[in-house]
Write a protein that holds these residues in place. Structure first.
Motif, PDB file in Angstrom:
ATOM      1  N   VAL A  30       0.866  -1.167   0.000  1.00 34.45           N
ATOM      2  CA  VAL A  30       0.000   0.000   0.000  1.00 34.45           C
ATOM      3  C   VAL A  30       0.907   1.222   0.000  1.00 34.45           C
ATOM      4  CG1 VAL A  30      -1.723   1.300   1.298  1.00 34.45           C
ATOM      5  CG2 VAL A  30      -1.821  -1.192   1.273  1.00 34.45           C
ATOM      6  N   GLU A  31       0.665   2.127  -0.942  1.00 34.16           N
ATOM      7  CA  GLU A  31       1.476   3.345  -1.030  1.00 34.16           C
ATOM      8  C   GLU A  31       0.574   4.563  -0.915  1.00 34.16           C
ATOM      9  OE1 GLU A  31       3.381   3.174  -4.808  1.00 34.16           O
ATOM     10  OE2 GLU A  31       4.197   1.179  -4.433  1.00 34.16           O
ATOM     11  N   GLU A  32       0.916   5.466   0.003  1.00 30.00           N
ATOM     12  CA  GLU A  32       0.201   6.734   0.065  1.00 30.00           C
ATOM     13  C   GLU A  32       0.785   7.658  -0.992  1.00 30.00           C
ATOM     14  OE1 GLU A  32      -0.720   8.606   3.801  1.00 30.00           O
ATOM     15  OE2 GLU A  32      -0.260   6.720   4.831  1.00 30.00           O
ATOM     16  N   THR A  33      -0.092   8.367  -1.682  1.00 31.80           N
ATOM     17  CA  THR A  33       0.317   9.316  -2.710  1.00 31.80           C
ATOM     18  C   THR A  33      -0.295  10.672  -2.376  1.00 31.80           C
ATOM     19  OG1 THR A  33      -1.607   8.923  -4.120  1.00 31.80           O
ATOM     20  CG2 THR A  33       0.285   7.446  -4.426  1.00 31.80           C
ATOM     21  N   PRO A  34       0.141  11.724  -3.034  1.00 25.28           N
ATOM     22  CA  PRO A  34      -0.475  13.035  -2.782  1.00 25.28           C
ATOM     23  C   PRO A  34      -1.975  13.050  -3.080  1.00 25.28           C
ATOM     24  CG  PRO A  34       1.577  13.301  -3.968  1.00 25.28           C
ATOM     25  CD  PRO A  34       1.290  11.824  -3.928  1.00 25.28           C
ATOM     26  N   ASP A  42      -0.189  -8.928  -6.117  1.00 21.79           N
ATOM     27  CA  ASP A  42       0.845  -9.881  -6.522  1.00 21.79           C
ATOM     28  C   ASP A  42       0.788 -10.267  -7.994  1.00 21.79           C
ATOM     29  OD1 ASP A  42      -1.392 -11.523  -6.455  1.00 21.79           O
ATOM     30  OD2 ASP A  42      -0.429 -13.094  -5.266  1.00 21.79           O
ATOM     31  N   ASP A  43      -0.293  -9.955  -8.696  1.00 21.17           N
ATOM     32  CA  ASP A  43      -0.366 -10.253 -10.130  1.00 21.17           C
ATOM     33  C   ASP A  43       0.171  -9.102 -10.984  1.00 21.17           C
ATOM     34  OD1 ASP A  43      -2.367  -8.356  -9.910  1.00 21.17           O
ATOM     35  OD2 ASP A  43      -3.964  -9.652 -10.662  1.00 21.17           O
ATOM     36  N   GLY A  44       0.756  -8.088 -10.323  1.00 19.17           N
ATOM     37  CA  GLY A  44       1.345  -6.959 -11.037  1.00 19.17           C
ATOM     38  C   GLY A  44       0.393  -5.799 -11.280  1.00 19.17           C
ATOM     39  N   THR A  45      -0.876  -5.957 -10.923  1.00 20.72           N
ATOM     40  CA  THR A  45      -1.837  -4.882 -11.123  1.00 20.72           C
ATOM     41  C   THR A  45      -1.834  -3.935  -9.927  1.00 20.72           C
ATOM     42  OG1 THR A  45      -3.659  -6.162 -10.183  1.00 20.72           O
ATOM     43  CG2 THR A  45      -3.327  -6.316 -12.576  1.00 20.72           C
ATOM     44  N   ALA A  46      -2.447  -2.777 -10.119  1.00 17.04           N
ATOM     45  CA  ALA A  46      -2.557  -1.785  -9.055  1.00 17.04           C
ATOM     46  C   ALA A  46      -3.922  -1.119  -9.142  1.00 17.04           C
ATOM     47  CB  ALA A  46      -1.451  -0.748  -9.184  1.00 17.04           C
ATOM     48  N   ALA A  47      -4.370  -0.582  -8.019  1.00 15.54           N
ATOM     49  CA  ALA A  47      -5.624   0.168  -7.959  1.00 15.54           C
ATOM     50  C   ALA A  47      -5.377   1.404  -7.118  1.00 15.54           C
ATOM     51  CB  ALA A  47      -6.734  -0.680  -7.353  1.00 15.54           C
ATOM     52  N   ALA A  48      -5.856   2.543  -7.605  1.00 19.82           N
ATOM     53  CA  ALA A  48      -5.671   3.805  -6.883  1.00 19.82           C
ATOM     54  C   ALA A  48      -7.014   4.383  -6.499  1.00 19.82           C
ATOM     55  CB  ALA A  48      -4.900   4.787  -7.752  1.00 19.82           C
ATOM     56  N   GLY A  57     -11.138  -9.005   6.909  1.00 22.40           N
ATOM     57  CA  GLY A  57     -11.239 -10.045   7.914  1.00 22.40           C
ATOM     58  C   GLY A  57     -10.172 -10.047   8.991  1.00 22.40           C
ATOM     59  N   LEU A  58     -10.249 -11.081   9.810  1.00 20.20           N
ATOM     60  CA  LEU A  58      -9.400 -11.215  10.982  1.00 20.20           C
ATOM     61  C   LEU A  58      -7.918 -11.282  10.627  1.00 20.20           C
ATOM     62  CD1 LEU A  58      -9.414 -11.581  14.029  1.00 20.20           C
ATOM     63  CD2 LEU A  58      -9.632 -14.041  13.656  1.00 20.20           C
ATOM     64  N   ARG A  59      -7.580 -11.987   9.583  1.00 21.02           N
ATOM     65  CA  ARG A  59      -6.180 -12.108   9.145  1.00 21.02           C
ATOM     66  C   ARG A  59      -5.908 -11.111   8.019  1.00 21.02           C
ATOM     67  NH1 ARG A  59      -8.271 -17.060   9.874  1.00 21.02           N
ATOM     68  NH2 ARG A  59      -7.468 -18.233  11.633  1.00 21.02           N
ATOM     69  N   SER A  60      -6.224  -9.878   8.272  1.00 25.94           N
ATOM     70  CA  SER A  60      -6.162  -8.803   7.284  1.00 25.94           C
ATOM     71  C   SER A  60      -4.774  -8.627   6.677  1.00 25.94           C
ATOM     72  CB  SER A  60      -6.585  -7.491   7.948  1.00 25.94           C
ATOM     73  OG  SER A  60      -6.401  -6.410   7.077  1.00 25.94           O
ATOM     74  N   ALA A  61      -4.737  -8.512   5.362  1.00 24.31           N
ATOM     75  CA  ALA A  61      -3.500  -8.149   4.667  1.00 24.31           C
ATOM     76  C   ALA A  61      -3.376  -6.631   4.599  1.00 24.31           C
ATOM     77  CB  ALA A  61      -3.496  -8.733   3.256  1.00 24.31           C
ATOM     78  N   VAL A  62      -4.501  -5.943   4.691  1.00 27.52           N
ATOM     79  CA  VAL A  62      -4.505  -4.482   4.600  1.00 27.52           C
ATOM     80  C   VAL A  62      -3.984  -3.849   5.886  1.00 27.52           C
ATOM     81  CG1 VAL A  62      -5.976  -2.442   4.322  1.00 27.52           C
ATOM     82  CG2 VAL A  62      -6.395  -4.478   2.937  1.00 27.52           C
ATOM     83  N   ARG A  63      -4.431  -4.328   7.019  1.00 28.13           N
ATOM     84  CA  ARG A  63      -4.106  -3.708   8.308  1.00 28.13           C
ATOM     85  C   ARG A  63      -2.604  -3.539   8.538  1.00 28.13           C
ATOM     86  NH1 ARG A  63      -6.343  -7.166  11.584  1.00 28.13           N
ATOM     87  NH2 ARG A  63      -8.409  -6.437  11.011  1.00 28.13           N
ATOM     88  N   PRO A  64      -1.786  -4.586   8.388  1.00 28.80           N
ATOM     89  CA  PRO A  64      -0.357  -4.383   8.640  1.00 28.80           C
ATOM     90  C   PRO A  64       0.289  -3.410   7.648  1.00 28.80           C
ATOM     91  CG  PRO A  64      -0.834  -6.730   8.307  1.00 28.80           C
ATOM     92  CD  PRO A  64      -2.106  -5.976   8.108  1.00 28.80           C
ATOM     93  N   GLN A  65      -0.225  -3.362   6.440  1.00 30.15           N
ATOM     94  CA  GLN A  65       0.321  -2.453   5.428  1.00 30.15           C
ATOM     95  C   GLN A  65      -0.046  -1.002   5.723  1.00 30.15           C
ATOM     96  OE1 GLN A  65       2.163  -3.040   2.628  1.00 30.15           O
ATOM     97  NE2 GLN A  65       2.300  -5.224   2.959  1.00 30.15           N
ATOM     98  N   SER A  66      -1.247  -0.777   6.221  1.00 32.89           N
ATOM     99  CA  SER A  66      -1.745   0.588   6.369  1.00 32.89           C
ATOM    100  C   SER A  66      -1.582   1.157   7.769  1.00 32.89           C
ATOM    101  CB  SER A  66      -3.212   0.656   5.945  1.00 32.89           C
ATOM    102  OG  SER A  66      -3.980  -0.210   6.732  1.00 32.89           O
ATOM    103  N   CYS A  67      -1.181   0.357   8.734  1.00 34.14           N
ATOM    104  CA  CYS A  67      -1.085   0.836  10.112  1.00 34.14           C
ATOM    105  C   CYS A  67       0.352   1.036  10.574  1.00 34.14           C
ATOM    106  CB  CYS A  67      -1.786  -0.152  11.050  1.00 34.14           C
ATOM    107  SG  CYS A  67      -3.548  -0.281  10.747  1.00 34.14           S
ATOM    108  N   ARG A  68       1.278   1.052   9.666  1.00 36.35           N
ATOM    109  CA  ARG A  68       2.688   1.151  10.051  1.00 36.35           C
ATOM    110  C   ARG A  68       3.033   2.429  10.792  1.00 36.35           C
ATOM    111  NH1 ARG A  68       5.559  -0.640   4.655  1.00 36.35           N
ATOM    112  NH2 ARG A  68       3.757  -1.832   4.071  1.00 36.35           N
TER     113      ARG A  68
END
Length: 93
Positions: A30-34, A42-48, A57-68
């Motif tokens: 997850v990258e913050e941009t202006p 992982d398939d090389g795509t991106a969404a902005a 869910g409980l085993r969130s992939a988003v949470r560790p990326q966005s809560c740093r």
């Protein structure tokens, strides 16, 4: 409100507003941009977008990326009655 009802409400509203829903993606970064945030998969795509909702869910992939940076906040539960909006075509969620 059940989890499945909340999912249906959010998904239906997103689709009605023109959002594209994709399944089977695995978040890598997850990258913050202006202008908002970019999610890279992982398939090389991106969404902005302007914001990211980590509702994976409980085993969130988003949470560790966005809560740093300690900027992540848990909001808790929502009152389902306040989320419902009647449709003009008579259907119920």
């Amino acid at each position: 409100m059940t989890r499945s009802l909340l999912y249906a409400l959010l998904r239906n509203e997103a689709v009605e507003r023109g959002a594209r829903i994709e399944y089977g993606k695995r978040l890598q970064a997850v990258e913050e941009t202006p202008d908002g945030v970019t999610a890279r998969f992982d398939d090389g795509t991106a969404a902005a977008g302007h914001l990211m909702v980590g509702a994976d869910g409980l085993r969130s992939a988003v949470r560790p990326q966005s809560c740093r940076a300690g900027r992540c906040r848990t909001q808790g539960l929502a009152d389902g009655a306040r989320l419902r909006r009647p449709h003009t075509d008579g259907r119920d969620y």
